[in-house]
Motif scaffolding. Structure first.
Motif: not given
Length: 249
Positions: A112-130
Motif C-alpha cells: 500500500l505504501e508503494k502505491g497499491a490501492d488493493h492487494v491480491q494473494a496467489l496460492v496453488l489450489e492444491d496447497n490446502e494450508g496456504g
C-alpha cells in the motif's frame, strides 16, 4: 523480530527457505525434480534483478538476526496499483508464533505504501494450508489462473481482500504473551517510529481495547499519555501524538 526489504546478501537464505518450504508443504503434488526446477527458475541468477526492480517487493523476516522467512511480491496494472503477494514462505522450523501473519501484515502495508490501492494473494489450489491461511486472515477467493512450475502447469487461486467495513481489515491473530492470550487486530494500526502498534483484545469478539501490541518487539508493555502518544517500555518504539495534540491547535 524484524521485517525489512531483502538485499543481494539475502539471496542464499531465500533460496534455502523456499526449497525447504516447498519440500515440506508441496511434495504431495510436486515431485522433487519440479521443486528443484522451480527454485532455479524463480531464485536463480535473475533474482537479483527482481530485487532491484522498482515494481517488485521482497521482504525478509528475521529472528535473532537470522532470516526465517520471506514474501515475494509485485505491483502490476497500467498504474501499478494492484499489489500481488506471489509467495510467502516461512522456514518449517520457524513456523508458529504468528510469524507468517506478521509477515503478511507488513507485506500488505508495504504494498500500500508503494502505491497499491488493493492487494491480491496467489496460492496453488492444491496447497490446502496456504488457502486456509489467506481465508483466515481477511482474504476471499476471487478467481483462478494457470501457472507453470518447471514443465508442468498448475491451477493457482487468486485471493482478494474481503470487503472492509467499520471493523477494518480482517486479519486477527491469537497470541500468547507473558502467559495470557490476546487477540491482535492488524487492521487497527497506529504508526510507530520502528513498527506499528496494533490493537489487542482479551476476546476474539474485540469488544473493548485491552492494550497496544508493539509490532517491533511483540510486547504489550507500553504506556500512553493524554495526547495519545504510545511508547513501548521494552524497545522504545514510539507513536507520535494524535492530531488533537495541543501542538496542532
Amino acid at each position: 523480530m524484524e521485517i525489512r526489504e531483502a538485499t543481494d546478501d539475502d539471496i542464499d537464505a531465500i533460496r534455502s527457505i523456499a526449497h525447504r518450504s516447498l519440500e515440506s508443504t508441496y511434495t504431495d503434488f510436486l515431485d522433487e525434480e519440479t521443486v528443484d526446477d522451480a527454485i532455479e527458475q524463480w531464485y536463480g541468477e535473475s533474482f537479483a534483478d527482481e530485487l532491484a526492480d522498482d515494481h517488485s517487493l521482497v521482504l525478509v523476516i528475521e529472528r535473532d538476526g537470522e532470516v526465517v522467512g520471506f514474501s515475494q511480491n509485485d505491483l502490476i496494472g497500467q498504474r501499478y496499483d494492484t499489489g500481488r503477494i506471489l509467495w510467502l514462505h516461512i522456514d518449517p522450523d520457524a513456523r508458529g508464533g504468528g510469524t507468517g501473519v506478521r509477515l503478511l501484515v507488513r507485506t500488505r502495508e508495504k504494498l500500500l505504501e508503494k502505491g497499491a490501492d488493493h492487494v491480491q494473494a496467489l496460492v496453488l489450489e492444491d496447497n490446502e494450508g496456504g488457502n486456509e491461511f489467506y481465508q483466515d486472515h481477511g482474504f476471499e477467493r476471487a478467481g483462478q489462473r494457470d501457472v507453470e512450475i518447471g514443465d508442468e502447469t498448475f491451477t493457482e487461486n487468486v485471493y482478494a481482500e474481503g470487503k472492509i467495513g467499520d471493523e477494518g481489515w480482517g486479519a486477527v491473530d491469537e497470541l500468547e504473551i507473558d502467559g495470557e492470550t490476546v487477540y491482535v487486530s492488524y487492521g487497527e494500526a497506529a504508526r510507530g517510529e520502528k513498527s506499528p502498534f496494533y490493537g489487542a483484545y482479551e476476546t476474539e469478539e474485540q469488544e473493548e481495547l485491552y492494550a497496544w501490541f508493539c509490532g517491533n518487539c511483540d510486547s504489550l508493555d507500553n504506556t500512553m499519555d493524554t495526547m495519545g502518544r504510545i511508547e513501548c517500555n521494552v524497545c522504545g518504539n514510539r507513536r507520535k501524538a494524535t492530531r488533537w495534540d495541543a501542538s496542532y491547535l
